[in-house]
Design a protein around this motif. Structure first.
Motif, PDB file in Angstrom:
ATOM      1  N   LEU B 157       0.828  -1.213   0.000  1.00 20.60           N
ATOM      2  CA  LEU B 157       0.000   0.000   0.000  1.00 20.60           C
ATOM      3  C   LEU B 157       0.861   1.261   0.000  1.00 20.60           C
ATOM      4  O   LEU B 157       0.356   2.371   0.161  1.00 20.60           O
ATOM      5  CB  LEU B 157      -0.923  -0.003   1.222  1.00 20.60           C
ATOM      6  CG  LEU B 157      -1.975  -1.110   1.214  1.00 20.60           C
ATOM      7  CD1 LEU B 157      -2.745  -1.138   2.527  1.00 20.60           C
ATOM      8  CD2 LEU B 157      -2.933  -0.919   0.043  1.00 20.60           C
ATOM      9  N   GLY B 158       2.147   1.068  -0.149  1.00 20.86           N
ATOM     10  CA  GLY B 158       3.034   2.230  -0.238  1.00 20.86           C
ATOM     11  C   GLY B 158       3.513   2.738   1.108  1.00 20.86           C
ATOM     12  O   GLY B 158       4.109   3.817   1.190  1.00 20.86           O
ATOM     13  N   PHE B 159       3.261   1.961   2.172  1.00 13.81           N
ATOM     14  CA  PHE B 159       3.725   2.397   3.488  1.00 13.81           C
ATOM     15  C   PHE B 159       4.927   1.570   3.938  1.00 13.81           C
ATOM     16  O   PHE B 159       4.862   0.350   3.969  1.00 13.81           O
ATOM     17  CB  PHE B 159       2.604   2.267   4.529  1.00 13.81           C
ATOM     18  CG  PHE B 159       1.594   3.361   4.428  1.00 13.81           C
ATOM     19  CD1 PHE B 159       1.769   4.560   5.101  1.00 13.81           C
ATOM     20  CD2 PHE B 159       0.462   3.201   3.633  1.00 13.81           C
ATOM     21  CE1 PHE B 159       0.838   5.587   4.992  1.00 13.81           C
ATOM     22  CE2 PHE B 159      -0.475   4.226   3.524  1.00 13.81           C
ATOM     23  CZ  PHE B 159      -0.285   5.420   4.207  1.00 13.81           C
ATOM     24  N   GLN B 160       5.977   2.270   4.261  1.00 13.95           N
ATOM     25  CA  GLN B 160       7.190   1.598   4.720  1.00 13.95           C
ATOM     26  C   GLN B 160       7.293   1.676   6.229  1.00 13.95           C
ATOM     27  O   GLN B 160       6.917   2.683   6.831  1.00 13.95           O
ATOM     28  CB  GLN B 160       8.406   2.301   4.122  1.00 13.95           C
ATOM     29  CG  GLN B 160       8.616   1.956   2.669  1.00 13.95           C
ATOM     30  CD  GLN B 160      10.023   2.331   2.249  1.00 13.95           C
ATOM     31  OE1 GLN B 160      10.566   3.336   2.701  1.00 13.95           O
ATOM     32  NE2 GLN B 160      10.607   1.528   1.381  1.00 13.95           N
ATOM     33  N   LEU B 161       7.841   0.627   6.801  1.00 12.85           N
ATOM     34  CA  LEU B 161       8.056   0.627   8.244  1.00 12.85           C
ATOM     35  C   LEU B 161       9.105   1.672   8.621  1.00 12.85           C
ATOM     36  O   LEU B 161      10.178   1.729   8.025  1.00 12.85           O
ATOM     37  CB  LEU B 161       8.520  -0.774   8.682  1.00 12.85           C
ATOM     38  CG  LEU B 161       8.735  -0.972  10.181  1.00 12.85           C
ATOM     39  CD1 LEU B 161       7.411  -0.905  10.931  1.00 12.85           C
ATOM     40  CD2 LEU B 161       9.423  -2.310  10.451  1.00 12.85           C
ATOM     41  N   VAL B 162       8.768   2.519   9.580  1.00 14.54           N
ATOM     42  CA  VAL B 162       9.744   3.487  10.104  1.00 14.54           C
ATOM     43  C   VAL B 162      10.476   2.870  11.293  1.00 14.54           C
ATOM     44  O   VAL B 162      11.673   3.055  11.479  1.00 14.54           O
ATOM     45  CB  VAL B 162       9.044   4.792  10.534  1.00 14.54           C
ATOM     46  CG1 VAL B 162      10.046   5.784  11.098  1.00 14.54           C
ATOM     47  CG2 VAL B 162       8.282   5.412   9.371  1.00 14.54           C
ATOM     48  N   GLY B 163       9.708   2.127  12.099  1.00 13.56           N
ATOM     49  CA  GLY B 163      10.276   1.501  13.286  1.00 13.56           C
ATOM     50  C   GLY B 163       9.185   1.336  14.332  1.00 13.56           C
ATOM     51  O   GLY B 163       8.001   1.328  13.992  1.00 13.56           O
ATOM     52  N   GLY B 164       9.599   1.215  15.572  1.00  8.41           N
ATOM     53  CA  GLY B 164       8.588   0.999  16.599  1.00  8.41           C
ATOM     54  C   GLY B 164       9.066   1.441  17.959  1.00  8.41           C
ATOM     55  O   GLY B 164      10.219   1.845  18.140  1.00  8.41           O
TER      56      GLY B 164
END
Lengths: 169, 247
Positions: B157-164
């Motif tokens: 969906l075009g969303f990349q993981l930034v982190g957590g």
């Protein structure tokens, strides 16, 4: 849209100058600018296009600053000052550097409301009506803070006993 | 001498005086040297302020004050087009569960949306552990939550993981994964252990603090996906998360 973000970025130097003067501390000033920018970016949709972006940003910064001063609580409570303690010995033939240093010290002796008015008018050259909007006070309050603040600075710098400033609501 | 007000004297200093009054003020000052002296001192204050603080204008702007890597305003109008298509779907999903969310579950979207608001606005430290350390992040959060936590892949969906990051939840630790698309739009997935209400539920939708949240419970974990996204687009993301985590 990205263009709008650039509009904000263009204002950063002015915001930094004002914050620097307001806090007399480069790090604290940039903290203030950062908090202001974060709010501005997240609330950008609330900015009315065509209205003065700079005044809008100064309004946000004013609110952030007031919150910080309030949060700092008693530590930064502005009490009537003991004028004798404030007299700055000034030599007749002072150098410019000394004058500058004295102005900073005198500025820091002003209650924050007065300092803000003096800086918004004298440094940022906002119109009185804009200052009233930024600080959300009547224009009469702006004028009275300006007048008393300036006179107090003048006397402090001239080594005269300065009048005690009361809070002008 | 026509009366010159104190306000006019200041306006004179600040260049905000009506041009028509300039002559009157100057005449007044010429006749009142004591006041003229004060006015000169006020002028000098302004000059000194500029001398003191104008150098700040020329300093390079530090990185922390530059534009964040996100845009804060929702722009996804086109999503409204697909929105109608999804309305039926949403209704379908919602109809699968009971009409009223049990209390324990109700706090889930609330906590998630608050965490979303707080951290998605964060410019400097949006996450504790970045996506570059994903294995470590997942292992750490799983250990702290005492359950198998995974960061779903929202790249389709075009969303990349930034982190957590780890967060305090109502009943214990909770985890938040943050995603970001090319426009800087952020999504957060909030995960917490679900002590009270561990039945599987359908997707539920709630709008909290201006943030849209889809939330559901799957086994021991409660999930909430939050974003300032169009509801249908957020639902797509929620379904993708659900499919990945359920398998």
């Amino acid at each position: 849209m990205w263009n709008s973000e650039r509009l904000i970025e263009e204002q950063i130097p002015r915001l930094r100058r004002y914050a620097r003067a307001l806090t007399s501390d480069a790090v604290r000033a940039d903290d203030l600018v950062q908090d202001t920018l974060e709010r501005a970016w997240s609330k950008f949709s609330l900015w009315r296009r065509g209205s003065d972006l700079r005044a809008w940003l100064f309004t946000i910064m004013h609110n952030v600053y007031v919150n910080q001063v309030t949060a700092a609580g008693a530590r930064h409570e502005w009490l009537p000052l003991d004028d004798d303690a404030l007299e700055v010995p000034v030599e007749a033939d002072q150098e410019r550097a000394l004058e500058m240093r004295d102005l900073v010290s005198a500025l820091n002796q002003l209650p924050p409301d007065y300092r803000e008015v003096l800086l918004l008018v004298g440094l940022e050259e906002l119109r009185y009506e804009e200052v009233a909007k930024v600080m959300n006070v009547p224009i009469g309050t702006v004028m009275s803070r300006l007048s008393r603040g300036r006179e107090r600075l003048r006397r402090l710098m001239a080594g005269e006993a300065a009048p005690v400033l009361r809070r002008v609501k | 001498m026509n009366d010159v007000t104190e306000q006019e004297l200041h306006a004179y200093v600040d260049g905000q005086l009506d041009a028509s009054r300039r002559g009157a003020v100057e005449a007044y000052l010429a006749a009142n040297p004591h006041t003229a002296e004060k006015i000169a001192a006020y002028r000098r204050q302004g000059e000194t302020l500029h001398a003191l603080f104008d150098p700040a204008l020329d300093e390079p702007v530090p990185a922390r004050l530059r534009k964040p890597a996100r845009s804060a305003w929702p722009v996804l109008r086109y999503a409204a087009m697909v929105g109608w298509l999804a309305v039926g779907l949403v209704a379908g999903w919602l109809a699968r569960g009971p009409a009223v969310a049990p209390l324990a579950l109700a706090s889930l979207p609330q906590q998630a949306s608050i965490a979303h608001v707080v951290y998605s606005a964060e410019v400097l430290h949006p996450v504790e552990v970045g996506a570059d350390q994903e294995p470590h992040l997942v292992k750490w959060l799983s250990k702290r939550l005492g359950a198998d936590v995974r960061a779903p892949d929202l790249n389709p969906l075009g969303f990349q993981l930034v982190g957590g990051r780890l967060l305090p939840g109502a009943t214990g630790p909770a985890a938040q994964f943050m995603y970001q698309d090319a426009r800087g739009q952020r999504l957060t997935l909030y995960v917490r252990t679900q002590t009270a209400d561990t039945r599987e539920t359908a997707f539920r939708y709630e709008k909290n603090n201006g943030v849209s949240v889809f939330y559901w419970v799957d086994g021991p974990l409660g999930y909430a996906l939050s974003g300032e996204l169009d509801r249908s687009r957020l639902l797509d993301a929620a379904k993708l998360v659900y499919r990945q985590l359920d398998s």
